[in-house]
Design an enzyme around this catalytic site. Sequence first.
Site, mmCIF file in Angstrom:
data_model
loop_
_atom_site.group_PDB
_atom_site.id
_atom_site.type_symbol
_atom_site.label_atom_id
_atom_site.label_comp_id
_atom_site.label_asym_id
_atom_site.label_seq_id
_atom_site.Cartn_x
_atom_site.Cartn_y
_atom_site.Cartn_z
ATOM 1 N N SER A 1 6.657 22.902 17.067
ATOM 2 C CA SER A 1 8.032 23.402 17.190
ATOM 3 C C SER A 1 8.068 24.453 18.287
ATOM 4 O O SER A 1 7.025 25.028 18.635
ATOM 5 C CB SER A 1 8.449 24.056 15.867
ATOM 6 O OG SER A 1 9.592 24.855 16.038
ATOM 7 N N TYR B 1 6.879 29.237 8.182
ATOM 8 C CA TYR B 1 6.978 27.971 8.925
ATOM 9 C C TYR B 1 6.490 28.140 10.361
ATOM 10 O O TYR B 1 5.708 27.342 10.869
ATOM 11 C CB TYR B 1 8.437 27.525 8.907
ATOM 12 C CG TYR B 1 8.787 26.363 9.807
ATOM 13 C CD1 TYR B 1 8.557 25.051 9.408
ATOM 14 C CD2 TYR B 1 9.395 26.572 11.053
ATOM 15 C CE1 TYR B 1 8.896 23.981 10.226
ATOM 16 C CE2 TYR B 1 9.740 25.516 11.874
ATOM 17 C CZ TYR B 1 9.496 24.215 11.451
ATOM 18 O OH TYR B 1 9.846 23.165 12.263
#
Length: 285
Positions: A178, A191
């Site tokens: 990401s 995360y």
Amino acid sequence: MTDYPKPPFASQQQAVPGDQSKMEPYPDCGENSYKGSGRLANKIALITGADSGIGRAVAIAFAREGADVAISYLDEHEDAKETARWVEEAGRQCILLPGDLAQKEQCSAIVNETVGKFGRIDVLVNNAAFQMTHKTLEEISDEEWVRTFDVNVHAMFRICKAALPHMKPGGSIINTSSVNSDMPNATLVPYAATKGAIANFTAGFAQMVAERGIRVNSVAPGPIWTPLIVSTMPDDQVKEFGKQTPLGRPGQPVEVAPIYVLLASDEASYISGSRYGVTGGKPIL
Ligand code: NAD
Ligand code: MG
């Protein structure tokens, strides 16, 4: 140029892991647009989190490029059946592998079932993930911290380890990281830390398996319109999702799939150990 949806979006909170069929607008996974040209002819791909979102777009693209696809997902059976329908409509075979990848046994089970059905794995895509938004560290339970790493990082390690003996030279592993891997969002601390670990693992592991002829890369998407977003982000963020990018909108899953196709294909024979951004114009250097 395709006219993809722009914010503001309607309010639409869902429970984890989210149901793609309830999203408005419906995410575009290339169902009616992706055109294949035999770039993955007769390859066998195992994709985690392939029931919906980016994983579904990758599954559809891979199938239209000529690959058979094994789909791992948590428990969204209707979304998974819809992905399988598109894979089969492309003339390719599909198996569905529901179950929780936080469980060690599930990681080896999805590999064993894929190899049992198709005999080998040519392309492994570690794409399943868990995230939750939080304002303070106190809000994050120990269990949630551990689960985030179990699903996003430990499963990736376990699946890679189980799959390796079934991968031949020419094999490709693609891990979904990401933009949070090096630009962590303060509301996604656990995360973001897993996404940094995924990018770092990818770079080290790629060097480890290079002599076996296996390539490993990671993809770093920016904001992409998927069930993960509407099931884990507060409504005010959902409404404005993607607005902060230079393109002023979120990406659709179909716009992320082409980099996975390239990385999976034999054309990418000198591409390994890298991280590829799909960010709507936000630079990652
Ligand atoms: P998604 O919700 O469509 O896909 C994630 C999938 O992971 C789910 O469908 C679910 O079946 C699976 N999953 C979750 N927990 C699981 C578990 N415990 N066991 C097995 N499977 C599990 O959302 P998406 O956005 O397409 O996510 C795909 C990947 O893209 C993720 O790695 C995510 O972190 C990454 N990503 C997404 C964005 C974004 O903005 N959507 C941005 C950057 C990275
Ligand atoms: Mg899903």
